[in-house]
Design an enzyme around this catalytic site. Structure first.
Site, PDB file in Angstrom:
ATOM      1  N   CYS A  36     -30.840  17.751 -43.461  1.00 48.48           N
ATOM      2  CA  CYS A  36     -32.283  18.021 -43.443  1.00 48.48           C
ATOM      3  C   CYS A  36     -32.740  18.954 -44.556  1.00 48.48           C
ATOM      4  CB  CYS A  36     -32.677  18.644 -42.109  1.00 48.48           C
ATOM      5  SG  CYS A  36     -31.910  20.256 -41.894  1.00 48.48           S
ATOM      6  N   ASP A  38     -32.420  22.190 -44.549  1.00 54.52           N
ATOM      7  CA  ASP A  38     -32.647  23.553 -44.056  1.00 54.52           C
ATOM      8  C   ASP A  38     -31.458  24.436 -44.414  1.00 54.52           C
ATOM      9  OD1 ASP A  38     -35.045  22.822 -43.032  1.00 54.52           O
ATOM     10  OD2 ASP A  38     -34.362  22.598 -40.978  1.00 54.52           O
ATOM     11  N   CYS A  63     -35.675  24.922 -38.941  1.00 51.26           N
ATOM     12  CA  CYS A  63     -36.422  24.501 -37.759  1.00 51.26           C
ATOM     13  C   CYS A  63     -36.181  25.440 -36.576  1.00 51.26           C
ATOM     14  CB  CYS A  63     -35.985  23.089 -37.382  1.00 51.26           C
ATOM     15  SG  CYS A  63     -34.296  23.072 -36.773  1.00 51.26           S
ATOM     16  N   CYS A 107     -28.108  21.035 -36.464  1.00 49.05           N
ATOM     17  CA  CYS A 107     -28.572  22.425 -36.633  1.00 49.05           C
ATOM     18  C   CYS A 107     -27.466  23.393 -36.200  1.00 49.05           C
ATOM     19  CB  CYS A 107     -29.832  22.693 -35.819  1.00 49.05           C
ATOM     20  SG  CYS A 107     -31.091  21.415 -35.971  1.00 49.05           S
TER      21      CYS A 107
HETATM   22 FE1  FES Z   1     -32.545  21.216 -40.131  1.00 51.83          FE
HETATM   23 FE2  FES Z   1     -32.594  21.934 -37.711  1.00 51.83          FE
HETATM   24  S1  FES Z   1     -33.671  20.255 -38.579  1.00 51.83           S
HETATM   25  S2  FES Z   1     -31.423  22.810 -39.269  1.00 51.83           S
END
Ligand code: FES
Length: 213
Positions: A36, A38, A63, A107
């Site tokens: 993602c 992140d 997120c 995550c």
């Molecule tokens: Fe990327 Fe949760 S959607 S760490």
């Protein structure tokens, strides 16, 4: 519409534990999720005599479950020895949160990756890695794949930001040329992360990061 999160996830999301950074940490790492884009940073203070995690903090760039899993792994790891903390898995994090939706499992993987990398960073910086594999250009490139390009949320190798990698095993100097202007808003962050990932390798004496003009 009810959120697909357990009450524990919501609690850790709204009131995360151990948020922030530790100044002059003994170990630290920032990891990005290829799923993602992140990111999460983990900072450690280690009791050298007992090898226990005295303090641990995290910063999240992601997120709600990134924040909740970052929070729970700090709770799970605090007070543990490094060897104990290394055995924690993404499933432990997810179970401790009362479960995560399948789409958010990555995550917890990211949070555990951040913890393991921070431990690895500590061990490398303190000469605790037993198996001393000589550094190669391939090893350097592999590590660079764990540095994120925050603009697009993918790593700097995949986004072709790494123009050149020079590794001199005699002098221990690694030189990385980035296809990015020195004045770019993320140039300093990317440089710091490159140094954080490459410098702890046991036979690396210096990391030079150059930017195109
Ligand atoms: Fe990327 Fe949760 S959607 S760490």
């Amino acid at each position: 519409m009810p959120l697909p999160y357990s009450e524990i996830v919501m609690e850790h999301f709204k009131r995360p534990h151990n948020v922030g950074r530790i100044e002059e940490p003994d170990g630290k790492a920032t990891e990005g999720s290829p799923a993602c884009g992140d990111m999460v940073s983990v900072y450690l203070k280690i009791d050298e005599a007992t090898q226990r995690i005295d303090d641990i903090k995290f910063e999240s760039y992601g997120c709600a479950s990134n924040i909740a899993t970052g929070s729970i792994i700090t709770e799970l790891a605090k007070g543990k020895t490094l060897e104990e903390a290394k055995t924690l898995t993404w499933r432990d994090a997810s179970d401790a949160l009362g479960g995560l939706p399948a789409i958010k499992a990555h995550c917890s993987v990211l949070a555990i990756d951040g913890l393991r990398s921070a431990i690895e960073n500590y061990e490398e910086r303190h000469g605790l890695i037993k198996e001393r594999i000589p550094t190669t250009e391939e090893i350097i490139r592999k590590r660079l794949k764990r540095v994120m390009n925050p603009v697009v949320g993918l790593d700097i190798v995949r986004t072709n930001l790494v123009q050149e990698v020079d590794w001199n095993p005699e002098s221990g100097v690694a030189r990385i040329v980035m296809d990015l202007p020195a004045g770019h808003q993320f140039a300093n962050n990317i440089k710091d992360e490159i140094v954080d990932k490459i410098e702890p390798l046991w036979d690396v004496n210096q990391v030079i990061v150059e930017f195109v003009e």
